[in-house]
Design an enzyme around this catalytic site. Structure first.
Site, mmCIF file in Angstrom:
data_model
loop_
_atom_site.group_PDB
_atom_site.id
_atom_site.type_symbol
_atom_site.label_atom_id
_atom_site.label_comp_id
_atom_site.label_asym_id
_atom_site.label_seq_id
_atom_site.Cartn_x
_atom_site.Cartn_y
_atom_site.Cartn_z
ATOM 1 N N GLU A 11 0.808 -1.222 0.000
ATOM 2 C CA GLU A 11 0.000 0.000 0.000
ATOM 3 C C GLU A 11 0.841 1.273 0.000
ATOM 4 O OE1 GLU A 11 -2.369 -0.563 3.483
ATOM 5 O OE2 GLU A 11 -3.677 -2.061 2.539
ATOM 6 N N GLU A 60 -5.785 -7.668 -1.228
ATOM 7 C CA GLU A 60 -6.247 -7.835 0.144
ATOM 8 C C GLU A 60 -7.716 -7.455 0.177
ATOM 9 O OE1 GLU A 60 -4.025 -5.727 3.102
ATOM 10 O OE2 GLU A 60 -2.086 -6.291 2.258
#
Length: 585
Positions: free
Chosen positions: A195, A324
């Site tokens: 991320e 995810e």
């Protein structure tokens, strides 16, 4: 839909659960070194089926406490997970997961502060051992560089030497990982980062002077790093010249990634790039646990609309991996949260409809590593029914139609969402507590159903210029109060549409019935052109937006953080009230 085909799919899933289909069946036996150069990015994502993360394991960051020379399993278990075994990995495959994502913190054994970017052989060996177990189980495997202590924030440093160190670390890392795993076939996929490719290039973990990149510069840096990654791996030749590569989207956020500023890298290999985003919306339900339910018409619409945006990239031939996702917050009793099956069913239906590969984020919760099995029978049935083997009897069109029909039916049967009508202005306080465990209607769309149990709101309808008061009462929540705020704002739904150019003049903020002195001046703004707001505490706003407006047009002292969590008043918030004046030109 084809009812017989669907029944066959469910029967196959049941047989998998009962152990009537051998774990090492013919379809799972693969040559772990083989490449199929004719396979496209869209095709491989379908073969990747439905997957899972080996969460909080190889990405556990223990170098500060353990040093650089610990046994690899010491890092592996540093965040409380057990040592990974072959049986655990095979159990994931048997549960219906066709892909395993292995997040890794490669700098655990790297002395990069002294410009030594060598990854310990023992650490590489341990990651490779787990990779091979998954490949031999017939799984696709994704290996990335995860949070990794936040070193990527050095790219945003004001010190050129730290920027250079970050680039040297990045290239050395992928040179070593690429070379170590080059012999494995295209069931092994490299993912450039997690991320951190986005705003978090300004993280200050290793560069206190980081923060030099504005958002446009972050987009450019992400494009540069993704291109370096692709070029570096391709230049290694062999299987790496054709390996599928997973490119992280901006912040791995869907909306930020479909922004035209995000640019996919060019590639010498044809149709071998995949794109990764994450999906945990709404975070109050999926991650923080401040929301206790999911499944209104708004909930369905939000998920379906957001995930459809990624067709922008499938239309260009890029395979989409939801790297995810899931409901990772536990219920109060530690079990599965209410509506988890409902939420995940709709997410998996979206993935079937659009051809995405979803990878469940799991940290020994839904998949219990000690038992090598899913936590409950209904969770097990859901995931087993979505394995590649379970759906192998259906054509691609049949899978899509089944998903389309199920999504339409579920949305039609959903609870009607509460909120403001298009011609109605409702004022309320958006709120997240300092620990993220309590919330109320966060987001530009007013939704009083998004509330933590025990939190009571007093919202008001705004009918025109005048003075109004809104409030939150936390006396029924937990110990009767919350500590601080992670985010809060005064908002008026449809304010920009019904009262164009309006200004919000804060008359008073009170905490526990006592007047609170703001730490600066409030300004009026809008994020979406519909909802009017005044930020009370929004640390993500680092500079005033162009839409900011204030009486007299003098923005000196205007701030998005009127509240200060260090103040004694915010350390025990039982009630929060805001009185404001709406001024309409």
């Amino acid at each position: 839909m084809n009812r017989f085909a669907r029944a066959l799919s469910l029967l196959t899933a049941l047989l998998l659960l009962l152990g009537c289909v051998p774990a090492a069946s013919a379809e799972t036996a693969i040559d772990i070194y083989a490449m199929n150069p004719d396979l496209t990015a869209l095709e491989v994502v379908r073969l990747m089926g439905n997957g899972i993360n080996l969460g909080n394991t190889m990405e556990a960051y223990g170098r500060v406490s353990l040093g650089l020379n610990a046994d690899p399993t010491a890092y592996e278990t540093y965040w409380g997970q057990p040592v990974t075994t072959r049986e655990m990995i095979q159990g994931m495959k048997d549960a219906g997961f066709d892909t395993l994502r292995i997040p890794v913190a490669w700098t655990n054994t790297m002395d990069f502060e002294h410009d030594d970017f060598t990854i310990a052989e023992s650490y590489l060996d341990r990651v490779e051992e787990i990779v091979v177990w998954a490949l031999e189980a017939g799984m696709y495997v994704v290996v990335n560089d995860h949070w990794d202590g936040g070193w990527l924030g050095m790219f945003g440093s004001a010190t050129p030497a730290l920027q250079e160190r970050a680039l040297n670390l990045y290239t050395a890392l992928w040179t070593q990982v690429g070379e170590r795993f080059a012999k494995y076939g295209d069931h092994l996929i490299f993912e450039a980062a997690n991320e951190e490719f986005g705003n978090r290039l300004n993280d200050t973990d290793y560069a206190p002077d980081s923060g030099t990149l504005d958002e446009d510069a972050c987009y450019r840096k992400v494009a540069e790093l993704n291109q370096i990654f692709v070029d570096l791996i391709r230049a290694q030749g062999g299987n790496n010249a054709q390996r599928f590569l997973l490119i992280p989207g901006y912040n791995t956020d869907v909306a930020r990634t479909v922004d035209d500023r995000f640019v996919m890298p060019t590639d010498s290999a044809e149709s071998r790039l995949l794109l990764s985003v994450h999906y945990y919306d709404p975070s109050g339900y999926c991650i923080q646990g401040s929301l206790n339910s999911w499944g209104t018409t708004k909930d369905y619409d939000q998920m379906n609309t957001t995930l459809a945006l990624l067709e922008k990239y499938t239309a260009q031939g890029y395979g989409i991996v939801i790297g995810e996702c899931g409901v990772v917050a536990a219920a109060d009793d530690g079990g599965v949260r209410n509506d988890t099956i409902k939420y995940m069913t709709n997410l998996l239906n979206n993935c079937d409809l659009y051809g995405y590969c979803p990878l469940l984020w799991d940290t020994n919760f839904l998949y219990q590593r000690s038992r090598c099995a899913m936590i409950t029978e209904d969770v097990a049935e859901l995931y087993a029914s979505r394995s590649f083997a379970a759906q192998a009897g259906l054509s691609e069109d049949e899978v899509k139609q089944a998903a389309r029909d199920a999504m339409a039916l579920d949305a039609a049967n959903a609870t009607e969402a509460l909120g403001a009508a298009e011609n109605q202005a409702i004022a309320w306080i958006m709120f997240n507590s300092g620990d993220w465990c309590a919330m109320y209607s966060v987001g530009d769309t007013y939704d009083p159903t998004q509330v933590t149990a025990g939190v009571t709101a007093t919202d008001v309808e705004v009918t025109g210029p005048g003075t109004y008061t809104v409030s939150l009462d936390f006396s029924g929540y937990g110990d009767g109060y919350v500590v601080g705020t992670a985010f809060s704002a005064l908002a008026i739904s449809n304010g920009e549409l019904l009262f164009p150019g309006c200004l919000i003049n804060l008359k008073e903020i009170s905490i526990n019935g006592v007047k609170y002195l703001p730490k600066g001046r409030a300004y009026t703004t809008s994020d979406d052109g519909k909802c009017t707001r005044v930020n009370l505490y929004n640390a993500w706003v680092t500079k005033l937006p162009t839409s900011a407006r204030i009486q007299g047009n003098n923005l000196t002292g205007a701030t998005p953080t009127l509240l200060n969590n260090d103040d004694e008043a915010l350390k025990r918030i039982e009630t929060l009230a805001v009185t404001f004046e709406l001024i309409v030109p």
